[in-house]
Design an enzyme around this catalytic site. Structure first.
Site, PDB file in Angstrom:
ATOM      1  N   ASP A 207      19.007  51.540   3.740  1.00 24.33           N
ATOM      2  CA  ASP A 207      18.360  52.779   4.162  1.00 24.33           C
ATOM      3  C   ASP A 207      18.877  53.926   3.302  1.00 24.33           C
ATOM      4  O   ASP A 207      19.981  53.872   2.764  1.00 24.33           O
ATOM      5  CB  ASP A 207      18.684  53.025   5.638  1.00 24.33           C
ATOM      6  CG  ASP A 207      18.065  54.293   6.202  1.00 24.33           C
ATOM      7  OD1 ASP A 207      16.978  54.687   5.745  1.00 24.33           O
ATOM      8  OD2 ASP A 207      18.688  54.888   7.096  1.00 24.33           O
TER       9      ASP A 207
ATOM     10  N   ASP B  25      18.378  57.821   4.163  1.00 26.19           N
ATOM     11  CA  ASP B  25      18.871  58.950   4.959  1.00 26.19           C
ATOM     12  C   ASP B  25      19.854  58.472   6.015  1.00 26.19           C
ATOM     13  O   ASP B  25      19.537  57.619   6.836  1.00 26.19           O
ATOM     14  CB  ASP B  25      17.701  59.684   5.634  1.00 26.19           C
ATOM     15  CG  ASP B  25      16.709  60.217   4.618  1.00 26.19           C
ATOM     16  OD1 ASP B  25      17.125  60.544   3.495  1.00 26.19           O
ATOM     17  OD2 ASP B  25      15.509  60.302   4.953  1.00 26.19           O
TER      18      ASP B  25
END
Length: 171
Positions: free
Chosen positions: A7, A9
């Site tokens: 991922d 963020d």
């Protein structure tokens, strides 16, 4: 070679620190990570939806400590894909691409996936800070600790709090 889904963020980009900066600019109130512990971004920050739509929010987010060195090392051992549910904020595409090019230049454009739902993503290992993404992943899951998830039970996911831990777990 195993596929590692990472991922952006909250795992590579320190968006909580960015929210704190934007909150102080907007309200004059200086929050700490302890102040926002156990709260979602929407609960913790007055204008969170506005902040993520502000030009520069994603482009100027700080890099999570240790992520560059560790991910570069792992890039030799894993088939890495950076996956971001960026279609929620379409204006963020360019900022996120520029941010990745600047901070993770060893990640090629073919390794970057912007999507709406991560349910479509497959691989062997996923590192994410949101249960909603990890809960549907069929492989090994690493929950990256962030204020919004730090008080939640991660019994289904292996919790990691730093990139140094990730290096030990996956290195």
């Amino acid at each position: 070679m195993q596929r590692l889904i990472v991922d952006m963020d909250g795992v590579l980009a320190d968006v909580y620190s960015q929210f704190i900066v934007f909150e102080e600019r907007a309200t004059g109130k200086k929050l700490s990570m302890n102040d926002v512990a156990g709260k979602s971004e929407l609960e913790a920050f007055t204008h969170a939806r506005e902040y993520v739509r502000t030009p520069g929010f994603f482009r100027t987010a700080p890099v999570v400590k240790g992520s560059q060195e560790t991910l570069q090392k792992l890039n030799d051992r894993y088939e890495i894909f950076i996956v971001s549910a960026a279609t929620e904020f379409p204006r963020s595409f360019n900022e996120k691409m520029e941010w990745l090019e600047e901070n993770f230049s060893f990640i090629k454009w073919q390794q970057i996936v912007f999507c709406g739902s991560k349910r479509i993503v497959t691989g062997d290992i996923m590192i994410d800070d949101h249960f909603k993404n990890l809960d549907f992943f069929k492989g090994r899951t690493l929950l990256f600790t962030q204020p919004h998830n730090q008080n939640e039970d991660s019994k289904w996911h292996e919790r990691v709090s730093t990139w140094e831990e990730i290096s030990h777990v996956l290195g």
